[in-house]
Enzyme design. Sequence first.
Site, PDB file in Angstrom:
ATOM      1  N   ASN A 350       9.435  38.537  14.717  1.00  0.00           N
ATOM      2  CA  ASN A 350      10.891  38.614  14.661  1.00  0.00           C
ATOM      3  C   ASN A 350      11.474  37.198  14.648  1.00  0.00           C
ATOM      4  OD1 ASN A 350      13.753  39.187  16.285  1.00  0.00           O
ATOM      5  ND2 ASN A 350      13.131  40.817  14.893  1.00  0.00           N
ATOM      6  N   ARG A 395      15.766  37.050  15.790  1.00  0.00           N
ATOM      7  CA  ARG A 395      16.481  37.681  14.681  1.00  0.00           C
ATOM      8  C   ARG A 395      17.315  38.856  15.184  1.00  0.00           C
ATOM      9  NH1 ARG A 395      16.703  41.469  10.483  1.00  0.00           N
ATOM     10  NH2 ARG A 395      17.221  40.551   8.458  1.00  0.00           N
ATOM     11  N   CYS A 396      16.740  39.667  16.064  1.00  0.00           N
ATOM     12  CA  CYS A 396      17.481  40.802  16.613  1.00  0.00           C
ATOM     13  C   CYS A 396      18.754  40.359  17.322  1.00  0.00           C
ATOM     14  CB  CYS A 396      16.621  41.574  17.616  1.00  0.00           C
ATOM     15  SG  CYS A 396      15.234  42.470  16.908  1.00  0.00           S
ATOM     16  N   MET A 397      18.695  39.205  17.990  1.00  0.00           N
ATOM     17  CA  MET A 397      19.807  38.761  18.831  1.00  0.00           C
ATOM     18  C   MET A 397      20.871  37.988  18.063  1.00  0.00           C
ATOM     19  SD  MET A 397      17.995  37.611  22.416  1.00  0.00           S
ATOM     20  CE  MET A 397      17.066  36.275  21.659  1.00  0.00           C
TER      21      MET A 397
END
Length: 406
Positions: A350, A395-397
Site C-alpha cells: 500500500n 495510500r489508504c490514509m
Amino acid sequence: MYRVDSEVGRLHQVILHRPGLELKRLTPGNKDRLLFDDVLWVARAQEEHDRFAALLRERDITVHLFGELLRTTVEIPEARKYILDRIFDDRVYGPLAIDALRNCFDAMDVDALTDHLIGGITKREVLDRIEEPRSIAFHVLDPDDFVLEPLPNHLYTRDTSAWIHGGVSINSMRKKARMRETVHYEAVYRWHPLFTRSDYAIWSDGSVNGPATTEGGDMHVLGGGALLIGISERTTPAGVERLAKRLFAGGQVDRIVALRMPKQRAFMHLDTVMTMVDPETFVEYSGLGRLPAYTVRPGDSEKELDLTDHPAEEMHEAIAAALGLASVRVLTPEQDVHAAAREQWDDGCNALAVAPGVVVTYERNVTTNRFLRRHGIEVLDIPGGELGRGRGGPRCMSCPIVRDAV
C-alpha cells in the site's frame, strides 16, 4: 483547480484525517463492528500520523485535514442542516426521540458538533445536554451505548471520495460502519469554500447510489484516460458500471480495466495487494496470483458499454494495453509465504507515490522496502506500529486532490 491525472505524477495537494476521539472509542467489544482488527494506542497513532503529514509538507505537498474541512463546512447553516437531516431518521432513532436529538445537535457549537459527528456520542453525553426524551428507542439504551456511533474509518480518506482526472467520485460505502462518512464528504464538496470556488465534475453522487458501491481504495488513475478498478469486497459490479457510464459521458476516461478480486477481508481493496510506483511499475503481493480482467470502453450508445474479457493469465497484459505499453514491470518481494502474508497484512503493497518512482511506505515492511530500493524506487518510510493496526497504509490514509500527469 483540483485534478488528479495519474497515480504516480507529482503530488501537490492531499486530504488526510488526523486520528482523534473516534479512535479512542474503539474497544475490544466494538472493533469488529467498526471494521478494525485491533484497538490503537491513539496518542502514538497521532504521533505517527503527524510524521506522515510532516513528510508530505516537507516535499511541498499541501495537506488539508478532514476534521478542519468538516468544521468549516458545518459553520455554514445549509451544510449543517444537510448533514443533520440525513443523520436523524426516525426509522433509526424512533419518532419520539428524533426532535430532541436533532435539537441537541442543533444547539452544539461548531467544535462540539464536528467532534461528535466524527467521534460519536453516547446516551450519557446526550443526557448531559438535554432531558431524556420520552422514547422507547432512547430509553432502552444503556448509559454508555452510542446514540451516534464513531467513525474511526475516516482515517482512510482514500475510500469515501476519489479524484479521477477533472472530477471526484463521492462514494456510496459498502459497510454500515462507513456509510455516514459519505454524508460528510457530500457536504464538504458542496459547501466548503475550497471547493465552491473550483469547477469540477461529479462522477458519483454518493449515498444515492445505495448498494451500487464503489470505494477509492479500488480505483487507480493510470493516466491518459485509463482507470484501473478492483471489483472487490467493497466495490460492486453495479457500482463499476454506474461509474463507467458517468466517466465515459464526461469524456475524460475512455477505458477501464476491472479486476475481479477475491471477496476476502485481507483483499478488501485493490490497493491492499497492488499499487503503482512509477509510470510502468506496480508492487504486487505474491499471494495475489492472476485475476480475471475486463476492459470496459464506451459502447455504440450512451446506454451501452463495450466489454472485453481477459483470462486471468492476461491480467498484466490488459493493464499494459490500457497504459499504451508493451508490458508493465511487476515487483513482487522475494520472501517466504509466511513473511509475504505478514507484510501484505501490514500494508507492504500500500504505497503512496509522491512523484514518479518515489513512494511513502511503513518502515515495518522491511523486506518490501528493501526490494523496492534494490529496483530503483526511492522509499520514504514512516512509522506505522499503531496506524497499521487498522489495516490501512499511506495510500489508504490519503486522498490526492491535485496530482500531475506523467
